[in-house]
Design a protein around this motif. Structure first.
Motif, PDB file in Angstrom:
ATOM      1  N   VAL A   3      45.445  37.868  46.473  1.00 55.89           N
ATOM      2  CA  VAL A   3      44.433  36.890  46.064  1.00 55.89           C
ATOM      3  C   VAL A   3      44.764  36.263  44.704  1.00 55.89           C
ATOM      4  O   VAL A   3      44.625  35.050  44.519  1.00 55.89           O
ATOM      5  CB  VAL A   3      43.045  37.588  46.017  1.00 55.89           C
ATOM      6  N   LYS A  32      43.537  42.630  48.432  1.00 53.51           N
ATOM      7  CA  LYS A  32      42.326  42.197  47.711  1.00 53.51           C
ATOM      8  C   LYS A  32      42.569  41.844  46.246  1.00 53.51           C
ATOM      9  O   LYS A  32      41.704  41.296  45.594  1.00 53.51           O
ATOM     10  CB  LYS A  32      41.259  43.306  47.797  1.00 53.51           C
ATOM     11  N   VAL A  33      43.750  42.199  45.737  1.00 52.40           N
ATOM     12  CA  VAL A  33      44.029  41.858  44.328  1.00 52.40           C
ATOM     13  C   VAL A  33      45.331  41.042  44.231  1.00 52.40           C
ATOM     14  O   VAL A  33      45.306  39.875  43.865  1.00 52.40           O
ATOM     15  CB  VAL A  33      44.102  43.129  43.440  1.00 52.40           C
ATOM     16  N   ALA A  76      38.319  39.332  43.257  1.00 53.29           N
ATOM     17  CA  ALA A  76      39.359  40.310  42.874  1.00 53.29           C
ATOM     18  C   ALA A  76      38.884  41.144  41.688  1.00 53.29           C
ATOM     19  O   ALA A  76      39.103  42.361  41.657  1.00 53.29           O
ATOM     20  CB  ALA A  76      40.657  39.585  42.542  1.00 53.29           C
ATOM     21  N   ASP A  79      37.835  33.370  44.178  1.00 59.12           N
ATOM     22  CA  ASP A  79      38.846  34.408  44.458  1.00 59.12           C
ATOM     23  C   ASP A  79      39.028  35.314  43.242  1.00 59.12           C
ATOM     24  O   ASP A  79      39.142  36.532  43.371  1.00 59.12           O
ATOM     25  CB  ASP A  79      40.196  33.770  44.810  1.00 59.12           C
TER      26      ASP A  79
END
Ligand SMILES: N[C@@H](CCC(=O)N[C@@H](CS)C(=O)NCC(=O)O)C(=O)O
Length: 225
Positions: free
Chosen positions: A112, A108-109, A133, A129
């Motif tokens: 992305v 998710k970080v 994030a 995005d």
């Protein structure tokens, strides 16, 4: 060389194994393997189809057990404490990071903000995005950082008086966040941030950070204090 680590340098789990080898002063060969495009026959080495995998001569191993194996095979310096509770605590922090933190901070970080734009040949992530994030960084990561700050307290290491697998497992995925331009804010999490600074300055981490930064770390200059 008889020791071989297989897996992509950007994986926090591959880095965990490479740091363990460096802390033990062991030479090894590293072969890049993309976890999303593994070579033919990969499941013979890695039955779950994951990275890292490891070879010691003709013996092969898959994933988390590699560090445990290395600690028995090359006991000095130990990364798993011998005292039973400390031993379990070191494994617990590895589980906390691998099973809790990385599934959030990785896909998710880091993926992305760093990998997705790289694969699309773009300098920056799409605004949607970036926003998604940033929401994860603001809402989901602080709970992990609060816990780690509390558990570390005023000590230098997470378990006992010396470096253990717990410290390596906590510091490794924070290299991915560093590449993404993210770190726990020093004002709010001073002990954790100081710990990460110390860990990332150790030769074992520093060498890998220097190797990875030109490829993945274009956002690392964005890190705030
Ligand atoms: N806890 C394991 C986790 C290994 C893992 O999940 N690796 C990821 C890469 S970062 C992977 O290979 N994912 C691909 C998949 O599960 O298909 C370890 O420490 O090695």
């Amino acid at each position: 060389m008889s020791l071989v680590v297989l897996g992509a340098s950007a994986s926090p789990y591959v880095r965990k194994v490479r740091v363990t080898l460096a802390e033990k002063g062991l030479d090894y060969r590293h072969e890049q393997v993309n976890p999303f495009a593994t070579p033919p026959g990969w499941r013979e080495i890695s039955p779950l189809g994951r990275i890292p995998a490891f070879k010691d001569g003709d013996r092969t191993l898959d994933s988390s057990v590699i560090c445990a194996y290395l600690d028995r095979r090359f006991p000095q310096p130990a990364i798993l404490p011998s005292e039973p509770y400390d031993y379990a605590r070191a494994l617990w922090f590895e589980e906390y990071m691998d099973g809790g933190f990385v599934p959030v901070a990785g896909p998710k970080v880091f993926l992305v903000l760093v990998v997705k734009p790289m694969l699309a040949g773009k300098a920056e992530p799409d605004p949607a995005d970036e926003a998604a994030a940033q929401k994860v960084i603001a809402e989901d990561l602080p709970g992990f950082w609060d816990y780690l700050e509390r558990e570390l307290g005023d000590r230098e290491y997470f378990v006992g008086e010396k470096l253990s697998l717990a410290d390596i497992a906590v510091a490794s995925p924070h290299v991915n966040l560093r590449h993404a331009g993210v770190a726990p804010e020093r004002k709010r999490w001073p002990k954790l941030r100081g710990f990460l600074d110390r860990m990332h300055a150790r030769p074992s981490f520093k060498k890998l950070i220097e190797e990875e930064t030109p490829i993945f770390g274009k956002r690392s200059a964005k890190i705030a204090d």
